[in-house]
Motif scaffolding. Structure first.
Motif, PDB file in Angstrom:
ATOM      1  N   SER A 120     -14.554  12.688  -5.585  1.00  0.00           N
ATOM      2  CA  SER A 120     -13.317  12.676  -4.808  1.00  0.00           C
ATOM      3  C   SER A 120     -13.596  12.499  -3.323  1.00  0.00           C
ATOM      4  CB  SER A 120     -12.544  13.982  -5.028  1.00  0.00           C
ATOM      5  OG  SER A 120     -13.327  15.086  -4.604  1.00  0.00           O
ATOM      6  N   LYS A 121     -14.894  12.578  -2.932  1.00  0.00           N
ATOM      7  CA  LYS A 121     -15.281  12.362  -1.551  1.00  0.00           C
ATOM      8  C   LYS A 121     -15.793  10.944  -1.363  1.00  0.00           C
ATOM      9  CE  LYS A 121     -16.761  17.045  -0.229  1.00  0.00           C
ATOM     10  NZ  LYS A 121     -17.916  17.844   0.245  1.00  0.00           N
ATOM     11  N   SER A 122     -15.446  10.343  -0.254  1.00  0.00           N
ATOM     12  CA  SER A 122     -16.018   9.037   0.067  1.00  0.00           C
ATOM     13  C   SER A 122     -17.471   9.233   0.480  1.00  0.00           C
ATOM     14  CB  SER A 122     -15.247   8.367   1.197  1.00  0.00           C
ATOM     15  OG  SER A 122     -15.463   9.067   2.412  1.00  0.00           O
ATOM     16  N   LEU A 123     -18.231   8.150   0.411  1.00  0.00           N
ATOM     17  CA  LEU A 123     -19.630   8.226   0.823  1.00  0.00           C
ATOM     18  C   LEU A 123     -19.730   8.508   2.331  1.00  0.00           C
ATOM     19  CD1 LEU A 123     -22.432   8.114  -0.325  1.00  0.00           C
ATOM     20  CD2 LEU A 123     -22.439   5.631  -0.049  1.00  0.00           C
ATOM     21  N   SER A 124     -18.735   8.066   3.091  1.00  0.00           N
ATOM     22  CA  SER A 124     -18.694   8.396   4.528  1.00  0.00           C
ATOM     23  C   SER A 124     -18.676   9.903   4.714  1.00  0.00           C
ATOM     24  CB  SER A 124     -17.449   7.784   5.182  1.00  0.00           C
ATOM     25  OG  SER A 124     -17.472   6.389   5.147  1.00  0.00           O
ATOM     26  N   GLU A 125     -17.818  10.579   3.931  1.00  0.00           N
ATOM     27  CA  GLU A 125     -17.704  12.025   4.047  1.00  0.00           C
ATOM     28  C   GLU A 125     -18.970  12.716   3.564  1.00  0.00           C
ATOM     29  OE1 GLU A 125     -14.565  15.608   2.801  1.00  0.00           O
ATOM     30  OE2 GLU A 125     -14.093  13.508   2.359  1.00  0.00           O
ATOM     31  N   GLU A 126     -19.588  12.190   2.505  1.00  0.00           N
ATOM     32  CA  GLU A 126     -20.844  12.780   2.004  1.00  0.00           C
ATOM     33  C   GLU A 126     -21.936  12.733   3.073  1.00  0.00           C
ATOM     34  OE1 GLU A 126     -22.411  11.577  -1.752  1.00  0.00           O
ATOM     35  OE2 GLU A 126     -20.433  11.212  -2.605  1.00  0.00           O
ATOM     36  N   LEU A 127     -22.065  11.588   3.726  1.00  0.00           N
ATOM     37  CA  LEU A 127     -23.095  11.443   4.757  1.00  0.00           C
ATOM     38  C   LEU A 127     -22.841  12.402   5.919  1.00  0.00           C
ATOM     39  CD1 LEU A 127     -23.355   7.564   4.642  1.00  0.00           C
ATOM     40  CD2 LEU A 127     -25.265   9.124   4.236  1.00  0.00           C
ATOM     41  N   LEU A 128     -21.589  12.559   6.299  1.00  0.00           N
ATOM     42  CA  LEU A 128     -21.251  13.519   7.355  1.00  0.00           C
ATOM     43  C   LEU A 128     -21.517  14.947   6.907  1.00  0.00           C
ATOM     44  CD1 LEU A 128     -17.923  11.896   8.571  1.00  0.00           C
ATOM     45  CD2 LEU A 128     -20.018  12.107   9.923  1.00  0.00           C
ATOM     46  N   LYS A 134     -22.821  10.453  12.137  1.00  0.00           N
ATOM     47  CA  LYS A 134     -21.921  10.990  13.151  1.00  0.00           C
ATOM     48  C   LYS A 134     -20.589  10.255  13.063  1.00  0.00           C
ATOM     49  CE  LYS A 134     -24.739   9.941  16.470  1.00  0.00           C
ATOM     50  NZ  LYS A 134     -25.281   9.733  17.826  1.00  0.00           N
ATOM     51  N   ILE A 135     -19.552  10.910  13.536  1.00  0.00           N
ATOM     52  CA  ILE A 135     -18.243  10.281  13.602  1.00  0.00           C
ATOM     53  C   ILE A 135     -18.298   9.105  14.572  1.00  0.00           C
ATOM     54  CG2 ILE A 135     -15.945  10.583  14.629  1.00  0.00           C
ATOM     55  CD1 ILE A 135     -15.892  11.600  11.910  1.00  0.00           C
ATOM     56  N   ASP A 136     -17.700   7.994  14.180  1.00  0.00           N
ATOM     57  CA  ASP A 136     -17.558   6.837  15.054  1.00  0.00           C
ATOM     58  C   ASP A 136     -16.129   6.852  15.594  1.00  0.00           C
ATOM     59  OD1 ASP A 136     -17.234   4.366  16.247  1.00  0.00           O
ATOM     60  OD2 ASP A 136     -18.413   3.299  14.751  1.00  0.00           O
ATOM     61  N   ASP A 137     -15.997   7.163  16.875  1.00  0.00           N
ATOM     62  CA  ASP A 137     -14.663   7.347  17.470  1.00  0.00           C
ATOM     63  C   ASP A 137     -13.822   6.077  17.489  1.00  0.00           C
ATOM     64  OD1 ASP A 137     -15.045  10.031  17.940  1.00  0.00           O
ATOM     65  OD2 ASP A 137     -15.954   9.712  19.900  1.00  0.00           O
ATOM     66  N   SER A 138     -14.432   4.932  17.265  1.00  0.00           N
ATOM     67  CA  SER A 138     -13.645   3.693  17.241  1.00  0.00           C
ATOM     68  C   SER A 138     -12.720   3.646  16.024  1.00  0.00           C
ATOM     69  CB  SER A 138     -14.570   2.475  17.245  1.00  0.00           C
ATOM     70  OG  SER A 138     -15.334   2.401  16.057  1.00  0.00           O
ATOM     71  N   PHE A 139     -12.927   4.564  15.063  1.00  0.00           N
ATOM     72  CA  PHE A 139     -12.079   4.637  13.863  1.00  0.00           C
ATOM     73  C   PHE A 139     -11.068   5.786  13.959  1.00  0.00           C
ATOM     74  CE2 PHE A 139     -15.965   2.562  12.396  1.00  0.00           C
ATOM     75  CZ  PHE A 139     -15.464   1.509  11.646  1.00  0.00           C
ATOM     76  N   GLU A 140     -10.733   6.206  15.182  1.00  0.00           N
ATOM     77  CA  GLU A 140      -9.901   7.395  15.341  1.00  0.00           C
ATOM     78  C   GLU A 140      -8.509   7.259  14.720  1.00  0.00           C
ATOM     79  OE1 GLU A 140      -9.271   8.237  19.412  1.00  0.00           O
ATOM     80  OE2 GLU A 140      -8.729   6.184  19.954  1.00  0.00           O
ATOM     81  N   LYS A 141      -8.059   6.042  14.456  1.00  0.00           N
ATOM     82  CA  LYS A 141      -6.739   5.843  13.845  1.00  0.00           C
ATOM     83  C   LYS A 141      -6.816   5.664  12.328  1.00  0.00           C
ATOM     84  CE  LYS A 141      -4.552   3.985  17.987  1.00  0.00           C
ATOM     85  NZ  LYS A 141      -3.754   2.867  18.584  1.00  0.00           N
ATOM     86  N   ALA A 142      -8.009   5.819  11.765  1.00  0.00           N
ATOM     87  CA  ALA A 142      -8.165   5.696  10.317  1.00  0.00           C
ATOM     88  C   ALA A 142      -7.448   6.828   9.598  1.00  0.00           C
ATOM     89  CB  ALA A 142      -9.648   5.703   9.949  1.00  0.00           C
TER      90      ALA A 142
END
Length: 572
Positions: A120-128, A134-142
């Protein structure tokens, strides 16, 4: 968002139940209606956050795609790449777009998606979660940005991965001290004042940092504690293939330009392996700025910076003209140095010695230390330094240049005696005390101001009169002209001050301090444990203040000995 994740969970159940290798079956069985989920097969793991996949449309037809995971930056981490590789190897993945993807600054040819693998977790969330991204702030509107932020915060609190040693953003960033702006230095380095940042920038104008340890000489406030806290955040050469965004940004000495070009380099590096330094020039925006950073970058871990065009003279042999042309000294200053060594037939052992005598200032040492040598390696010295070896000899420029040419053409030398067949014996004998080829040929000194005086008497084969005067008078020698005994044949054997950063163990072990013991003054030999601690300290970082030395003596309850010898200790 919860509704979307609910649908994803249902799809995952179908995948587990069917357990089929036929991706076209999955594609036909998923009729998500308003959901745009697709299935894919991983072809290649490019980085921790980037994949090359075959993505299957609703008809089951496969298309090769480049996928960048939404919301994260793994900074080309090998740990993140390994984690992603192990997670997706031999497995089917699902790709979920973001409804706000129009706000993303996408690279041509790349699709930005969430990647799911039976979870249920994305791989992005797993890596974090695991502290591998690290969070990429350019995706702040995701859509999932808040969930990703929570995952990163949790990893920080639990000190996982990149947050293991430091629980703040500074832990994973760095600066190149040869190029960083004042603001870069203040933002990244802990406990750094404005004056300290200015001293770094001013120091490198004349003398680029050759090692990170050299930073301690640029300002008195760069203490051991400061260095220990910041040494993992500074570099003099940047590994452009692995460096953090912040360190790359610091290469350009301009915050706005650095931010833009660092972003371009990191983006390029995510999806390409940089095979050569020249390839950096081809990265978008880099063509006009490559030459300004070329000497400060590499593709491997390099600890030392070597300035390409620096001119060096041997201060023990160079003429007044050679010294002035290299370091822009006044005639008076250059003349003082030459008189000290020529008239007294004395060999200068350290730059700190010249500072104590007032011939050089601390400013001179900081700004011109790269331009001075006191003993020359004839196997590696450049033409300018070799020319300076003949500066004190009455010889024409043409004859000197011919000798220098012969020295270079006959390299390498196994021992300095081999030079005798290349230049005349007369000139070899004259420059022999100032040259070497291997470390074992570098002289080991004894500091006649802070040693066993009986040993000095024996070393110099003093007459009875000289020995009596030397032993009975508690004279300590600051200038060679004040030495009353004949040392002409032993000029290479002694020093007047001890450079703690490069003194041999022999010199350190022959230090004696005059201390009050058993109701009288006695000369006590420095304890071996103190010598060991001095060597251990300088193997980690150089001494740059007497306070650092006094702590070692205090730890061994020898502060009286320290007070007795401290005036004859230097650090360069």
């Amino acid at each position: 968002m919860k509704k979307l994740l609910h649908y994803i969970s249902i799809i995952l159940v179908f995948i587990i139940v069917l357990n089929s290798n036929n991706l076209s079956i999955f594609a036909r069985s998923i009729n998500e209606y308003d959901l745009d989920i697709t299935l894919a097969k991983v072809v290649k793991v490019i980085s921790g956050e980037a994949l090359e996949v075959i993505e299957y449309d609703k008809s089951g037809k496969g298309h090769v795609r480049l996928i960048k995971m939404i919301g994260i930056n793994t900074d080309s981490s090998m740990e993140a790449l390994e984690y992603t590789y192990n997670r997706v190897k031999g497995k089917k993945i699902m790709l979920l777009p973001d409804s706000n993807d129009s706000t993303f600054n996408e690279l041509d040819g790349w699709s930005y998606k969430y990647v799911y693998i039976l979870s249920s977790k994305s791989l992005s969330e797993e890596l974090l979660d695991n502290g591998l991204a690290k969070i990429d702030d350019s995706f702040e509107k995701a859509e999932q940005f808040s969930e990703l932020e929570k995952a990163e915060l949790k990893a920080k609190e639990e000190k996982k991965g990149i947050w293991e040693k430091y629980n703040d953003k500074k832990s994973s960033i760095g600066v190149n001290i040869n190029t960083a702006t004042y603001n870069d230095l203040l933002d990244v380095l802990d406990d750094t004042t404005t004056s300290m940042a200015h001293s770094i920038v001013n120091y490198r104008k004349y003398n680029p940092f050759n090692t990170i340890e050299e930073i301690k000489f640029s300002h008195d406030e760069f203490t051991k504690d400061w260095f220990d806290k910041n040494k993992n955040k500074i570099s003099v050469i940047t590994n452009i293939g692995t460096a953090s965004y912040e360190e790359i940004k610091s290469l350009f000495n301009n915050i706005e330009l650095g931010s833009k070009l660092a972003n371009n380099i990191v983006q390029y590096r995510m999806f390409n392996f940089i095979n050569s330094i020249s390839e950096v020039r081809k990265i978008p925006g880099m063509y006009n700025y490559f030459s300004s950073i070329e000497e400060f970058i590499d593709l491997k871990l390099v600890k030392d910076y070597q300035e390409q065009e620096v001119k060096v003279v041997n201060l023990n042999t160079a003429s007044i003209k050679q010294i002035r042309r290299t370091c822009y000294f006044s005639v008076y200053k250059a003349d003082q140095i030459v008189k000290e060594r020529n008239k007294q037939k004395y060999i200068i052992k350290s730059l700190g010695e010249l500072e104590k005598k007032g011939y050089l200032t601390k400013y001179d040492v900081r700004h011109y230390s790269d331009n001075f040598s006191l003993i020359t390696n004839i196997n590696t010295a450049k033409e300018h330094e070799l020319q300076s070896l003949f500066g004190f000899i009455d010889i024409t420029d043409d004859a000197r240049d011919e000798y220098v040419k012969n020295i270079i053409n006959n390299r390498p030398y196994k021992a300095k005696i081999n030079l005798r067949g290349v230049i005349s014996s007369k000139y070899y004998n004259m420059i022999s005390p100032y040259i070497y080829t291997i470390d074992s040929e570098i002289p080991q000194y004894i500091n006649i101001n802070i040693t066993d005086r009986n040993k000095v008497v024996e070393l110099f084969n003093m007459s009875d009169k000289e020995a009596k005067e030397y032993k009975n008078n508690r004279i300590r020698y600051r200038f060679s002209k004040s030495i009353k005994f004949n040392y002409e044949n032993n000029a290479s054997d002694f020093s007047l001050v001890t450079n703690l950063n490069n003194a041999s163990r022999y010199e350190l072990e022959n230090i004696y301090g005059r201390v009050w013991k058993d109701s009288k003054y006695q000369y006590i030999k420095i304890p071996k444990k103190i010598v060991d601690d001095i060597i251990t300290f300088r193997e980690d970082q150089p001494f740059c203040s007497l306070e650092e030395v006094s702590k070692i003596f205090s730890n061994h309850k020898q502060i009286n000995m320290y007070n007795n010898i401290k005036d004859y200790l230097v650090f360069y």
